[in-house]
Design a protein around this motif. Structure first.
Motif, PDB file in Angstrom:
ATOM      1  N   ASP A 125       0.828  -1.209   0.000  1.00 36.63           N
ATOM      2  CA  ASP A 125       0.000   0.000   0.000  1.00 36.63           C
ATOM      3  C   ASP A 125       0.864   1.260   0.000  1.00 36.63           C
ATOM      4  O   ASP A 125       0.488   2.285   0.576  1.00 36.63           O
ATOM      5  CB  ASP A 125      -0.951  -0.010   1.204  1.00 36.63           C
ATOM      6  CG  ASP A 125      -1.990  -1.111   1.093  1.00 36.63           C
ATOM      7  OD1 ASP A 125      -2.558  -1.275  -0.003  1.00 36.63           O
ATOM      8  OD2 ASP A 125      -2.227  -1.809   2.093  1.00 36.63           O
ATOM      9  N   TYR A 164     -10.349   2.285   3.601  1.00 37.48           N
ATOM     10  CA  TYR A 164      -9.247   1.714   2.834  1.00 37.48           C
ATOM     11  C   TYR A 164      -8.807   0.406   3.477  1.00 37.48           C
ATOM     12  O   TYR A 164      -8.969   0.199   4.674  1.00 37.48           O
ATOM     13  CB  TYR A 164      -8.033   2.656   2.822  1.00 37.48           C
ATOM     14  CG  TYR A 164      -8.167   3.835   1.896  1.00 37.48           C
ATOM     15  CD1 TYR A 164      -7.821   3.723   0.553  1.00 37.48           C
ATOM     16  CD2 TYR A 164      -8.627   5.054   2.357  1.00 37.48           C
ATOM     17  CE1 TYR A 164      -7.926   4.804  -0.299  1.00 37.48           C
ATOM     18  CE2 TYR A 164      -8.736   6.146   1.508  1.00 37.48           C
ATOM     19  CZ  TYR A 164      -8.384   6.012   0.181  1.00 37.48           C
ATOM     20  OH  TYR A 164      -8.484   7.080  -0.662  1.00 37.48           O
ATOM     21  N   GLY A 165      -8.174  -0.456   2.687  1.00 37.40           N
ATOM     22  CA  GLY A 165      -7.532  -1.662   3.193  1.00 37.40           C
ATOM     23  C   GLY A 165      -8.425  -2.541   4.032  1.00 37.40           C
ATOM     24  O   GLY A 165      -9.512  -2.929   3.615  1.00 37.40           O
TER      25      GLY A 165
END
Length: 178
Positions: free
Chosen positions: A78, A113-114
């Motif tokens: 990332d 996110y993620g």
């Protein structure tokens, strides 16, 4: 008349053994990799992050660690890798924080996110999305994305009790509720 003097670090002599030869610096981005200089130009080796370009003698060219198959970068999945002269840097992508070698989602920023199961824009517990960005029991969190925060509401068969603000089980007449 002359004397044999060893060359300094990162220099070499073109005419080994000749009293009239002088020490010359190794080509750019290379060195002797040792405590003293060398008797031969071929002992000048490319520094870390550089590779010899065989087409131009000892001409060291930058290695792009961001795309090189042998000398890979160590950036997190990332993170973005950026090549620099003789090295590289890592920076976490939007929505992530860390060193670039280690990145984790920014919990509480309002963008999912993620590994975040939800992100409602804060790190408060008991509002549906926990301080660790996980959906809390008896809540549903919806519409969150990388550009909008989640909205958390009571799950089906739950309602908000004004006195507690927490989602409670909905009870129908004739049911025993706890």
């Amino acid at each position: 008349g002359g004397s044999c003097v060893p060359c300094a670090v990162d220099t070499y002599k073109d005419n080994q053994g000749s009293w009239y030869s002088t020490c010359s610096p190794c080509p750019s981005n290379s060195g002797t990799q040792g405590a003293t200089g060398s008797d031969e130009r071929s002992d000048c080796k490319c520094n870390t992050g550089w590779r010899a370009d065989a087409s131009a003698g000892l001409n060291c060219v930058n290695i792009n660690e961001c795309i090189d198959d042998v000398l890979r970068h160590n950036c997190h999945a990332d993170a973005e890798c950026s090549d620099t002269a003789g090295s590289f840097t890592c920076a976490c992508k939007t929505g992530f924080e860390g060193s670039g070698v280690a990145c984790s989602p920014i919990c509480g920023d309002g963008f999912r996110y993620g590994s975040e199961a939800c992100d409602d824009g804060n790190r408060n517990d008991a509002d549906g999305c926990s301080g660790a960005c996980q959906v809390e029991a008896s809540f549903n969190c919806v519409n969150g994305s990388t550009s909008t925060p989640d909205v958390c509401v009571c799950a089906d068969n739950y309602y908000t009790r004004p006195s507690s603000g927490k989602c409670q089980i909905f009870c129908e007449a004739g049911s025993t509720c706890k």
